[in-house]
Every structure is written in C-alpha cells, then in structure tokens.
Write a protein that holds these residues in place. Structure first.
Motif, PDB file in Angstrom:
ATOM      1  N   UNK A   1     -30.906  85.907   4.569  1.00  0.00           N
ATOM      2  CA  UNK A   1     -32.342  86.017   4.298  1.00  0.00           C
ATOM      3  C   UNK A   1     -32.853  84.706   3.704  1.00  0.00           C
ATOM      4  N   UNK A   2     -32.131  84.169   2.738  1.00  0.00           N
ATOM      5  CA  UNK A   2     -32.517  82.882   2.163  1.00  0.00           C
ATOM      6  C   UNK A   2     -32.574  81.787   3.210  1.00  0.00           C
ATOM      7  N   UNK A   3     -31.581  81.771   4.108  1.00  0.00           N
ATOM      8  CA  UNK A   3     -31.554  80.762   5.174  1.00  0.00           C
ATOM      9  C   UNK A   3     -32.730  80.921   6.133  1.00  0.00           C
ATOM     10  N   UNK A   4     -33.066  82.161   6.473  1.00  0.00           N
ATOM     11  CA  UNK A   4     -34.194  82.410   7.384  1.00  0.00           C
ATOM     12  C   UNK A   4     -35.517  81.974   6.759  1.00  0.00           C
ATOM     13  N   UNK A   5     -35.686  82.276   5.477  1.00  0.00           N
ATOM     14  CA  UNK A   5     -36.915  81.860   4.801  1.00  0.00           C
ATOM     15  C   UNK A   5     -36.977  80.337   4.766  1.00  0.00           C
TER      16      UNK A   5
ATOM     17  N   UNK B   1     -35.646  78.294   6.860  1.00  0.00           N
ATOM     18  CA  UNK B   1     -35.895  77.803   8.222  1.00  0.00           C
ATOM     19  C   UNK B   1     -37.404  77.757   8.488  1.00  0.00           C
ATOM     20  N   UNK B   2     -38.123  78.803   8.046  1.00  0.00           N
ATOM     21  CA  UNK B   2     -39.576  78.864   8.253  1.00  0.00           C
ATOM     22  C   UNK B   2     -40.352  78.076   7.206  1.00  0.00           C
ATOM     23  N   UNK B   3     -39.738  77.849   6.053  1.00  0.00           N
ATOM     24  CA  UNK B   3     -40.375  77.114   4.963  1.00  0.00           C
ATOM     25  C   UNK B   3     -39.323  76.206   4.322  1.00  0.00           C
ATOM     26  N   UNK B   4     -39.194  74.971   4.827  1.00  0.00           N
ATOM     27  CA  UNK B   4     -38.156  74.063   4.303  1.00  0.00           C
ATOM     28  C   UNK B   4     -38.254  73.795   2.802  1.00  0.00           C
ATOM     29  N   UNK B   5     -39.416  74.033   2.200  1.00  0.00           N
ATOM     30  CA  UNK B   5     -39.560  73.812   0.757  1.00  0.00           C
ATOM     31  C   UNK B   5     -39.122  75.021  -0.068  1.00  0.00           C
ATOM     32  N   UNK B   6     -38.736  76.111   0.592  1.00  0.00           N
ATOM     33  CA  UNK B   6     -38.340  77.334  -0.119  1.00  0.00           C
ATOM     34  C   UNK B   6     -37.075  77.101  -0.936  1.00  0.00           C
ATOM     35  N   UNK B   7     -36.963  77.865  -2.000  1.00  0.00           N
ATOM     36  CA  UNK B   7     -35.787  77.819  -2.866  1.00  0.00           C
ATOM     37  C   UNK B   7     -35.101  79.173  -2.789  1.00  0.00           C
ATOM     38  N   UNK B   8     -33.799  79.153  -2.525  1.00  0.00           N
ATOM     39  CA  UNK B   8     -33.025  80.390  -2.414  1.00  0.00           C
ATOM     40  C   UNK B   8     -31.719  80.228  -3.179  1.00  0.00           C
ATOM     41  N   UNK B   9     -31.467  81.156  -4.115  1.00  0.00           N
ATOM     42  CA  UNK B   9     -30.254  81.089  -4.927  1.00  0.00           C
ATOM     43  C   UNK B   9     -29.599  82.462  -4.961  1.00  0.00           C
ATOM     44  N   UNK B  10     -28.331  82.518  -4.523  1.00  0.00           N
ATOM     45  CA  UNK B  10     -27.554  83.751  -4.618  1.00  0.00           C
ATOM     46  C   UNK B  10     -26.719  83.673  -5.883  1.00  0.00           C
ATOM     47  N   UNK B  11     -26.794  84.721  -6.701  1.00  0.00           N
ATOM     48  CA  UNK B  11     -26.101  84.741  -7.978  1.00  0.00           C
ATOM     49  C   UNK B  11     -25.294  86.020  -8.112  1.00  0.00           C
ATOM     50  N   UNK B  12     -24.041  85.868  -8.512  1.00  0.00           N
ATOM     51  CA  UNK B  12     -23.211  87.019  -8.867  1.00  0.00           C
ATOM     52  C   UNK B  12     -23.193  87.101 -10.382  1.00  0.00           C
ATOM     53  N   UNK B  13     -24.042  87.959 -10.915  1.00  0.00           N
ATOM     54  CA  UNK B  13     -24.140  88.114 -12.368  1.00  0.00           C
ATOM     55  C   UNK B  13     -23.111  89.129 -12.833  1.00  0.00           C
ATOM     56  N   UNK B  14     -22.197  88.715 -13.696  1.00  0.00           N
ATOM     57  CA  UNK B  14     -21.218  89.691 -14.179  1.00  0.00           C
ATOM     58  C   UNK B  14     -21.878  90.780 -15.016  1.00  0.00           C
TER      59      UNK B  14
END
Length: 147
Positions: free
Chosen positions: A123-127, A129-142
């Motif tokens: 999902x982050x990658x797709x966003x 792709x459509x908006x190169x300025x987008x910020x996407x961070x996946x976090x595994x919060x313990x």
C-alpha cells in the motif's frame, strides 16, 4: 510436533507484532488512497476486502478456501490540509505455537502476519507510485508483556 491454533484474540490479547502498522502521509485525497486500498487487496495472497465506511476500509486474511478467518485489520484514512493520512491496525488475530505433548517449544506466531505486512508495505509503495512525495513507514511496535 503439533501445531496448536488458538482462537481469535480481541484487543485485550497481545502478541509482540499485533501493534505493527504502516503510516502513510500523501498529497493524494483520502478517497484516492481508499480506492488504492480496495484495488490492492486481490493482489495480496489471502487478503479479502470486507467493506468500507467513510474514512475506513476493512479487510480479513483467510486460510485456504477462504472459510477460516485468521486476522482482521483496517486502514483508517483521513483528510489532512495537505492531502491525506492513512494507518493500518490489526483488529483481531489468531496465533499458533508448536508443542510437544502440550509443552510449547516455539514462540507464538501471528497467523496471517506475512500477508498483513505485505499488504501494508505494498500500500505504501502504491501510494508513493502515484505520489512520489508521499511518506510511508512500516513499524513493528513491540507490545509490553506480549509473547
């Protein structure tokens, strides 16, 4: 060795990865991000679109044949002054653990987690792709005290 599948856990239950989330900020509208979520689901193994309400898209991860619900999660999407913000959240899940004569020999595993993580990252990658300025961070919060 046998594998023990434990029932769906509600919010009170804990697993060390149950707080994993992707956070996305984009100049795309909330509606555009919601549409990307819905289009992405069929391309990620096991993920099924369950429905959408304003600001939220609901999904499940199913076992073989699509009958057994292993995990449910949602994507919350809101408008911001510069576009939109989206976050994922696991709502319910099942765990499995290898045992020998009922004695646990491995840590608990979050069933369906790989599909959830793949969906969130894609999902982050797709966003982006459509908006190169987008910020996407996946976090595994313990989760404190989780197994």
């Amino acid at each position: 060795m046998e594998s023990e599948l434990q029932g769906a856990q509600k919010m009170a239950a804990k697993h060390k990865k149950s707080n994993a989330t992707v956070e996305i900020e984009s100049t795309l509208s909330a509606d555009a991000v919601a549409a990307l979520c819905q289009q992405l689901a069929p391309s990620v193994q096991g993920v099924r679109l369950e429905g959408a309400t304003p600001g939220r898209v609901h999904f499940s991860i199913r076992g073989l044949g699509g009958f057994s619900e292993l995990m449910t999660f949602r994507v919350d999407i809101s408008d911001t002054p510069g576009g939109s913000r989206a976050t994922t959240r696991i709502e319910s899940f099942k765990t499995t653990q290898e045992t020998i004569m009922f004695i646990p020999v491995t840590p608990k595993s979050l069933v369906g987690y790989r599909s959830y993580r793949n969906f969130a990252v894609k999902l982050g990658e797709e966003v982006q792709r459509d908006d190169p300025s987008a910020r996407s961070v996946f976090t595994e919060r313990p989760v404190a005290g989780a197994s």
